[in-house]
Design an enzyme around this catalytic site. Structure first.
Site, PDB file in Angstrom:
ATOM      1  N   ALA A 135      -4.204  -6.900   0.595  1.00 35.55           N
ATOM      2  CA  ALA A 135      -3.277  -5.973  -0.064  1.00 35.55           C
ATOM      3  C   ALA A 135      -3.994  -5.167  -1.128  1.00 35.55           C
ATOM      4  CB  ALA A 135      -2.111  -6.741  -0.678  1.00 35.55           C
ATOM      5  N   TYR A 172      -1.834 -22.112  -5.184  1.00 30.75           N
ATOM      6  CA  TYR A 172      -1.688 -21.523  -6.520  1.00 30.75           C
ATOM      7  C   TYR A 172      -0.218 -21.365  -6.884  1.00 30.75           C
ATOM      8  CZ  TYR A 172      -1.510 -17.274  -3.531  1.00 30.75           C
ATOM      9  OH  TYR A 172      -1.223 -16.351  -2.555  1.00 30.75           O
ATOM     10  N   LEU A 183       9.315   4.807  12.850  1.00 31.81           N
ATOM     11  CA  LEU A 183       8.681   5.989  13.436  1.00 31.81           C
ATOM     12  C   LEU A 183       8.397   5.745  14.918  1.00 31.81           C
ATOM     13  CD1 LEU A 183       7.405   8.797  12.616  1.00 31.81           C
ATOM     14  CD2 LEU A 183       5.214   7.575  12.557  1.00 31.81           C
ATOM     15  N   GLU A 217      10.637   3.409   5.517  1.00 30.77           N
ATOM     16  CA  GLU A 217      10.381   2.004   5.806  1.00 30.77           C
ATOM     17  C   GLU A 217      11.229   1.568   6.993  1.00 30.77           C
ATOM     18  OE1 GLU A 217       9.657  -1.769   6.310  1.00 30.77           O
ATOM     19  OE2 GLU A 217       8.406  -0.580   4.943  1.00 30.77           O
ATOM     20  N   GLY A 273       0.813  -1.209   0.000  1.00 35.46           N
ATOM     21  CA  GLY A 273       0.000   0.000   0.000  1.00 35.46           C
ATOM     22  C   GLY A 273       0.844   1.255   0.000  1.00 35.46           C
ATOM     23  N   HIS A 279      -2.577 -12.845  -4.685  1.00 37.60           N
ATOM     24  CA  HIS A 279      -3.484 -12.715  -5.821  1.00 37.60           C
ATOM     25  C   HIS A 279      -3.571 -11.248  -6.205  1.00 37.60           C
ATOM     26  CE1 HIS A 279      -5.838 -16.656  -5.339  1.00 37.60           C
ATOM     27  NE2 HIS A 279      -4.984 -16.655  -4.324  1.00 37.60           N
TER      28      HIS A 279
END
Length: 386
Positions: free
Chosen positions: A307, A215, A130, A34, A15, A47
């Protein structure tokens, strides 16, 4: 001269990376922070439905993802014991024609690496955890664990289920353990050739209280991935995941179909993760701070849309800033919440209930959505979604 506000994105997950890429593309001076010291190719699949691929198109990586990922023709749901089909949801060419983009499955690490590569690398900062944020003036002042202090006009919290920014807005509150765990493993497809069984490109094996979703995560179909949902009353490990074992998997899926047993037999290493949730939050933004993704609506992964919701959030947030002008950021933030709250809450609930595509149903309300094209709903005067 660029008069657009400076924006800080806290968290460079999927995101946060989407928000950073779209903001930079729209001309906002944007820095992404990050907390991890570096990125690793974590062993998990994901997916990407047509709803997400439309955002990837805007970012400019749709073609690369189409080349990288596996393209299942169907989402199959099967009875875990008998193997009987419970649903056959058409994807493949049907998805491209009816929903406006492909449906792919891909390795999460490969997707993440590609998304992060679209960011301005000079404005991507690792090892930045942070610890405090002061939003009391005409700038937001951020303090990081390494002692550094940064400023921005606006700050986006894309920092996950344990969001520091969410804590700032709503106070400390632990996420809710759902009572379910997810086992995750990647298997070499080469090993599966020893079995005279059909290993389908996208299939979910169900029983009354547990499931296994399976998958391919690469276009060459060399890596096959499974993720489970299994009830476990307590999570007392104090960590985000622990190692599991083939023995634990055999016990959890005792009596399941031979195809599932073959997957377990071919498992070299498997991890176990607690599934965490929060109730829909009353507050998504305040003054110069705004949240997206798991920071405001974490959910079980049982729709394969967690996500996706964060990436959709990022797209809608940037659209709303552009729509009303970033100088009217509070109006833009409320427009964003109005246009995301109902959808994110619905996906959160369906994910919690674990009913998605178990039987034949029309998934168009999820897959046909385009955050750039959907008509915008205006906030009511009370500040709640219209």
């Amino acid at each position: 001269m660029n008069n657009k506000p400076t924006i800080a994105v806290i968290g460079a997950g999927l995101g946060g990376a989407a928000a950073g890429a779209l903001l930079q593309q729209a001309g906002y001076p944007t820095k992404v922070y990050e907390q991890a010291p570096a990125f690793a190719r974590l062993g998990a699949g994901i997916h990407l439905g047509p709803n997400v691929m439309k955002v990837m198109r805007r970012i400019g990586i749709e073609e690369k993802l189409n080349a990288m990922g596996s393209h299942p023709d169907y989402w199959f749901s099967r009875n875990g014991m008998t193997g009987e089909y419970q649903s056959r949801i058409p994807l493949g060419e049907f998805a491209r024609e009816n929903y406006g983009a492909a449906y792919i499955t891909v390795h999460r690490g490969d997707l993440h690496e590609l998304m992060v590569s679209t960011l301005d690398q000079d404005n991507l900062h690792f090892d930045k955890r942070l610890v405090d944020v002061d939003d009391s003036g005409d700038k937001v002042v951020m303090t990081f664990a390494d002692g550094s202090i940064e400023e921005a006009d606006l700050v986006i919290g894309a920092d996950g289920v344990n969001s520091r920014l969410r804590e700032k807005l709503l106070g400390p509150e632990a996420p809710i353990y759902s009572g379910w765990v997810a086992h995750r493993a990647i298997i070499s497809a080469e090993k599966l050739k020893a079995y005279d069984l059909d290993f389908e490109a996208c299939v979910k094996w169900w029983s009354e209280d547990r499931h296994m979703m399976v998958y391919f995560v690469t276009g060459d179909e060399k890596e096959y991935y499974y993720v489970t949902g299994v009830p476990e009353p307590d999570w007392n490990h104090g960590t985000s995941f622990v190692d599991s074992s083939r023995e634990e998997m055999r016990k959890a899926f005792e009596g399941y179909h031979p195809t599932v047993q073959a997957l377990i037999d071919c498992t070299e290493s498997v991890t176990k993760w607690p599934l965490l949730e929060r109730n829909p939050l009353p507050l998504w933004h305040e003054n110069r701070l705004v949240l997206l993704g798991d920071a405001c609506h974490p959910m079980k992964p049982h729709m394969a849309q967690g996500a996706a919701m964060a990436i959709e959030d990022a797209a809608m947030l940037v659209r709303c800033l552009e729509e009303v002008g970033a100088e009217n950021y509070q109006q833009a933030f409320e427009l964003y919440r109005t246009n995301r709250f109902e959808r994110a809450s619905r996906v959160q609930q369906v994910s919690h209930d674990n009913t998605w595509l178990r039987e034949d149903e029309d998934p168009a309300w999820v897959f046909a959505y385009d955050p750039f094209e959907v008509p915008l709903k205006q906030p009511t005067s009370q500040g709640s979604p219209a």
